[in-house]
Scaffold this motif. Structure first.
Motif, PDB file in Angstrom:
ATOM      1  N   ASP A  61      83.600  -6.566 -16.773  1.00 45.97           N
ATOM      2  CA  ASP A  61      83.453  -6.316 -18.080  1.00 45.97           C
ATOM      3  C   ASP A  61      81.901  -5.798 -18.597  1.00 45.97           C
ATOM      4  O   ASP A  61      81.660  -4.980 -19.382  1.00 45.97           O
ATOM      5  CB  ASP A  61      83.830  -7.508 -18.975  1.00 45.97           C
ATOM      6  CG  ASP A  61      85.243  -7.949 -18.836  1.00 45.97           C
ATOM      7  OD1 ASP A  61      85.952  -6.815 -18.622  1.00 45.97           O
ATOM      8  OD2 ASP A  61      85.631  -8.981 -19.286  1.00 45.97           O
ATOM      9  N   ARG A  62      80.824  -6.485 -18.210  1.00 46.65           N
ATOM     10  CA  ARG A  62      79.616  -6.522 -18.601  1.00 46.65           C
ATOM     11  C   ARG A  62      79.025  -4.790 -17.754  1.00 46.65           C
ATOM     12  O   ARG A  62      78.314  -4.145 -18.399  1.00 46.65           O
ATOM     13  CB  ARG A  62      78.599  -7.299 -18.122  1.00 46.65           C
ATOM     14  CG  ARG A  62      78.766  -8.486 -18.624  1.00 46.65           C
ATOM     15  CD  ARG A  62      77.713  -9.622 -18.197  1.00 46.65           C
ATOM     16  NE  ARG A  62      77.898 -10.797 -18.915  1.00 46.65           N
ATOM     17  CZ  ARG A  62      77.129 -11.847 -18.765  1.00 46.65           C
ATOM     18  NH1 ARG A  62      76.458 -11.995 -17.859  1.00 46.65           N
ATOM     19  NH2 ARG A  62      77.356 -13.219 -19.510  1.00 46.65           N
ATOM     20  N   THR A  63      79.751  -4.594 -16.640  1.00 46.88           N
ATOM     21  CA  THR A  63      79.203  -3.298 -16.062  1.00 46.88           C
ATOM     22  C   THR A  63      80.080  -2.152 -16.425  1.00 46.88           C
ATOM     23  O   THR A  63      79.653  -0.936 -16.817  1.00 46.88           O
ATOM     24  CB  THR A  63      78.915  -3.488 -14.670  1.00 46.88           C
ATOM     25  OG1 THR A  63      80.455  -4.028 -13.989  1.00 46.88           O
ATOM     26  CG2 THR A  63      78.101  -4.639 -13.817  1.00 46.88           C
ATOM     27  N   ILE A  64      81.419  -2.303 -16.361  1.00 50.15           N
ATOM     28  CA  ILE A  64      82.192  -1.265 -16.373  1.00 50.15           C
ATOM     29  C   ILE A  64      82.426  -0.746 -18.127  1.00 50.15           C
ATOM     30  O   ILE A  64      82.521   0.385 -18.283  1.00 50.15           O
ATOM     31  CB  ILE A  64      83.723  -1.543 -15.920  1.00 50.15           C
ATOM     32  CG1 ILE A  64      83.596  -1.701 -14.408  1.00 50.15           C
ATOM     33  CG2 ILE A  64      84.560  -0.308 -16.069  1.00 50.15           C
ATOM     34  CD1 ILE A  64      85.083  -1.924 -13.912  1.00 50.15           C
ATOM     35  N   ASN A  65      82.403  -1.862 -18.687  1.00 48.47           N
ATOM     36  CA  ASN A  65      82.373  -1.746 -20.293  1.00 48.47           C
ATOM     37  C   ASN A  65      81.226  -1.543 -21.156  1.00 48.47           C
ATOM     38  O   ASN A  65      81.083  -1.420 -22.550  1.00 48.47           O
ATOM     39  CB  ASN A  65      83.529  -3.009 -20.834  1.00 48.47           C
ATOM     40  CG  ASN A  65      84.760  -2.842 -20.431  1.00 48.47           C
ATOM     41  OD1 ASN A  65      85.115  -1.730 -20.087  1.00 48.47           O
ATOM     42  ND2 ASN A  65      85.174  -4.211 -20.358  1.00 48.47           N
ATOM     43  N   ILE A  66      80.149  -1.488 -20.353  1.00 52.49           N
ATOM     44  CA  ILE A  66      78.827  -1.390 -20.996  1.00 52.49           C
ATOM     45  C   ILE A  66      78.484  -0.207 -22.047  1.00 52.49           C
ATOM     46  O   ILE A  66      78.063  -0.121 -23.105  1.00 52.49           O
ATOM     47  CB  ILE A  66      77.707  -1.688 -20.060  1.00 52.49           C
ATOM     48  CG1 ILE A  66      76.184  -1.562 -20.581  1.00 52.49           C
ATOM     49  CG2 ILE A  66      77.563  -0.256 -19.083  1.00 52.49           C
ATOM     50  CD1 ILE A  66      76.025  -3.001 -21.298  1.00 52.49           C
ATOM     51  N   ASP A  67      79.220   1.030 -21.507  1.00 47.89           N
ATOM     52  CA  ASP A  67      79.071   2.272 -22.096  1.00 47.89           C
ATOM     53  C   ASP A  67      79.993   2.029 -23.490  1.00 47.89           C
ATOM     54  O   ASP A  67      79.518   2.771 -24.565  1.00 47.89           O
ATOM     55  CB  ASP A  67      79.758   3.415 -21.426  1.00 47.89           C
ATOM     56  CG  ASP A  67      78.867   3.821 -20.234  1.00 47.89           C
ATOM     57  OD1 ASP A  67      77.610   3.527 -20.228  1.00 47.89           O
ATOM     58  OD2 ASP A  67      79.318   4.547 -19.304  1.00 47.89           O
ATOM     59  N   GLU A  68      81.064   1.551 -23.249  1.00 51.47           N
ATOM     60  CA  GLU A  68      81.683   1.317 -24.548  1.00 51.47           C
ATOM     61  C   GLU A  68      81.072   0.458 -25.502  1.00 51.47           C
ATOM     62  O   GLU A  68      81.148   0.468 -26.866  1.00 51.47           O
ATOM     63  CB  GLU A  68      83.254   0.567 -24.287  1.00 51.47           C
ATOM     64  CG  GLU A  68      84.046   1.353 -23.312  1.00 51.47           C
ATOM     65  CD  GLU A  68      85.280   0.771 -22.887  1.00 51.47           C
ATOM     66  OE1 GLU A  68      85.543  -0.076 -23.464  1.00 51.47           O
ATOM     67  OE2 GLU A  68      86.220   1.414 -22.330  1.00 51.47           O
ATOM     68  N   ILE A  69      80.305  -0.700 -25.103  1.00 51.67           N
ATOM     69  CA  ILE A  69      79.841  -1.547 -25.961  1.00 51.67           C
ATOM     70  C   ILE A  69      78.437  -0.851 -26.625  1.00 51.67           C
ATOM     71  O   ILE A  69      78.167  -1.244 -27.999  1.00 51.67           O
ATOM     72  CB  ILE A  69      79.134  -2.771 -25.107  1.00 51.67           C
ATOM     73  CG1 ILE A  69      80.272  -3.540 -24.768  1.00 51.67           C
ATOM     74  CG2 ILE A  69      78.137  -3.759 -26.185  1.00 51.67           C
ATOM     75  CD1 ILE A  69      79.830  -4.709 -23.745  1.00 51.67           C
ATOM     76  N   ILE A  70      77.702   0.102 -25.844  1.00 50.85           N
ATOM     77  CA  ILE A  70      76.572   0.869 -26.445  1.00 50.85           C
ATOM     78  C   ILE A  70      77.025   1.823 -27.499  1.00 50.85           C
ATOM     79  O   ILE A  70      76.504   1.933 -28.572  1.00 50.85           O
ATOM     80  CB  ILE A  70      75.744   1.634 -25.341  1.00 50.85           C
ATOM     81  CG1 ILE A  70      75.101   0.457 -24.435  1.00 50.85           C
ATOM     82  CG2 ILE A  70      74.804   2.502 -25.757  1.00 50.85           C
ATOM     83  CD1 ILE A  70      74.707   1.136 -23.261  1.00 50.85           C
ATOM     84  N   ALA A  71      78.387   2.272 -27.210  1.00 50.53           N
ATOM     85  CA  ALA A  71      78.888   3.310 -28.107  1.00 50.53           C
ATOM     86  C   ALA A  71      79.321   2.446 -29.407  1.00 50.53           C
ATOM     87  O   ALA A  71      78.947   3.148 -30.496  1.00 50.53           O
ATOM     88  CB  ALA A  71      79.990   3.961 -27.500  1.00 50.53           C
ATOM     89  N   GLU A  72      80.004   1.544 -29.482  1.00 52.15           N
ATOM     90  CA  GLU A  72      80.186   0.539 -30.571  1.00 52.15           C
ATOM     91  C   GLU A  72      78.906   0.407 -31.236  1.00 52.15           C
ATOM     92  O   GLU A  72      78.971   0.060 -32.709  1.00 52.15           O
ATOM     93  CB  GLU A  72      80.922  -0.601 -30.052  1.00 52.15           C
ATOM     94  CG  GLU A  72      81.656  -1.437 -31.348  1.00 52.15           C
ATOM     95  CD  GLU A  72      82.676  -0.459 -31.979  1.00 52.15           C
ATOM     96  OE1 GLU A  72      82.802  -1.410 -33.292  1.00 52.15           O
ATOM     97  OE2 GLU A  72      83.116   0.333 -31.609  1.00 52.15           O
ATOM     98  N   ASN A  73      77.921  -0.203 -30.760  1.00 53.97           N
ATOM     99  CA  ASN A  73      76.872  -0.673 -31.371  1.00 53.97           C
ATOM    100  C   ASN A  73      76.189   0.559 -31.939  1.00 53.97           C
ATOM    101  O   ASN A  73      75.662   0.370 -33.200  1.00 53.97           O
ATOM    102  CB  ASN A  73      75.873  -1.079 -30.292  1.00 53.97           C
ATOM    103  CG  ASN A  73      74.601  -1.926 -30.784  1.00 53.97           C
ATOM    104  OD1 ASN A  73      74.629  -2.523 -31.925  1.00 53.97           O
ATOM    105  ND2 ASN A  73      73.483  -1.448 -30.451  1.00 53.97           N
ATOM    106  N   GLU A  74      76.120   1.662 -31.508  1.00 52.54           N
ATOM    107  CA  GLU A  74      75.576   2.943 -32.130  1.00 52.54           C
ATOM    108  C   GLU A  74      76.469   3.380 -33.190  1.00 52.54           C
ATOM    109  O   GLU A  74      75.892   3.626 -34.496  1.00 52.54           O
ATOM    110  CB  GLU A  74      75.740   3.975 -31.098  1.00 52.54           C
ATOM    111  CG  GLU A  74      74.909   5.401 -31.677  1.00 52.54           C
ATOM    112  CD  GLU A  74      73.530   5.024 -31.943  1.00 52.54           C
ATOM    113  OE1 GLU A  74      72.786   5.778 -32.843  1.00 52.54           O
ATOM    114  OE2 GLU A  74      72.710   4.129 -31.340  1.00 52.54           O
TER     115      GLU A  74
END
Length: 272
Positions: A61-74
């Motif tokens: 979750d932390r590696t594969i979904n990190i892009d999604e987390i960053i995009a959501e934060n932005e």
């Protein structure tokens, strides 16, 4: 024979089989014991496997979904910025509406005044008396010596005009003189700026009678004498009273009704 290793192995197997037979005879089934034995042995391995699997899932979750987390934060940051911008626009619109309501009130109370509104578009950073420039000028029929007000009171006078701008000297400046009176005593004097007090945003009313009964908190308004300032415009309130060094008259420090250094919207009385 008892010391032979082969015999020992065979005897051990026989003992295990006999034990299983006895267990089966007591419980009525043969498969339960080895299953329970194997289950007991396998439990620690299952726990280790589950822990490893959970950690792998978290890592995934932390590696594969990190892009999604960053995009959501932005996206959330952009939404927050947009909300802040809308709040600023709302606050500015609210202030502007309040200013125009007061502008209309002044017009209604003084129908003889010809008034135009203007915005402050520049300030002289080197001027300790806070002069400024407005976005109304000759095209708006603004002239030198026109009085400039805020929604709270007198601010200053126009001292220079251009096609679409005008420069305003404030009542904090010694160059601006306003005939005024004290509300409670009707004592008259002249409001003019003084560099000793302008840094604090204050001005001075001079030439009050030596025996004046004026006191702190009294209102200072224009007398209407002269050809520039109409009568009964609010200037400010008395902060303190003092005797001139000559001993011939008193003077008072006046806190202007308007925040001279902060004013953003003004009204110009034209053709008075």
């Amino acid at each position: 024979m008892f010391k032979n290793n082969t015999f020992k192995i065979i005897a051990g197997i026989v003992a295990v089989l006999v034990g299983m037979a006895l267990y089966a005879g007591v419980n009525g089934k043969l498969t339960t014991f080895p299953q329970e034995l194997l289950g007991a042995v396998a439990v620690p391995f299952k726990q280790v496997t589950a822990n490893i699997s959970g950690k792998i899932s978290v890592w995934k979750d932390r590696t594969i979904n990190i892009d999604e987390i960053i995009a959501e934060n932005e996206r959330l940051k952009q939404e927050n910025q947009e909300l802040k911008r809308k709040q600023i626009d709302y606050d500015e619109m609210k202030i502007e509406n309040e200013q125009y309501e007061k502008f209309l009130s002044i017009k209604e109370e003084n129908p003889e005044y010809e008034i135009t509104s203007a915005s402050v578009i520049g300030r002289d950073g080197l001027d300790k008396f806070y002069s400024f420039t407005i976005d109304a000028g000759e095209k708006d029929d603004v002239k030198v010596n026109d009085v400039v007000l805020s929604s709270l009171g007198v601010v200053g006078v126009v001292v220079e005009t251009g096609p679409n701008y005008a420069r305003v000297a404030t009542i904090l400046s010694p160059s601006v003189n306003v005939a005024c009176f004290v509300s409670s005593t009707r004592d008259t004097g002249v409001v003019c700026g003084d560099s000793l007090y302008s840094n604090d945003g204050n001005t001075v009313i001079k030439y009050l009678p030596k025996n004046t009964k004026a006191k702190v908190g009294d209102i200072i308004s224009t007398t209407g004498l002269g050809e520039v300032f109409p009568k009964d415009l609010l200037v400010g309130t008395i902060e303190s009273i003092h005797t001139d060094s000559s001993g011939n008259y008193n003077y008072a420090i006046v806190k202007p009704a308007s925040e001279i250094a902060e004013v953003k919207t003004v009204f110009v009385i034209k053709n008075y």
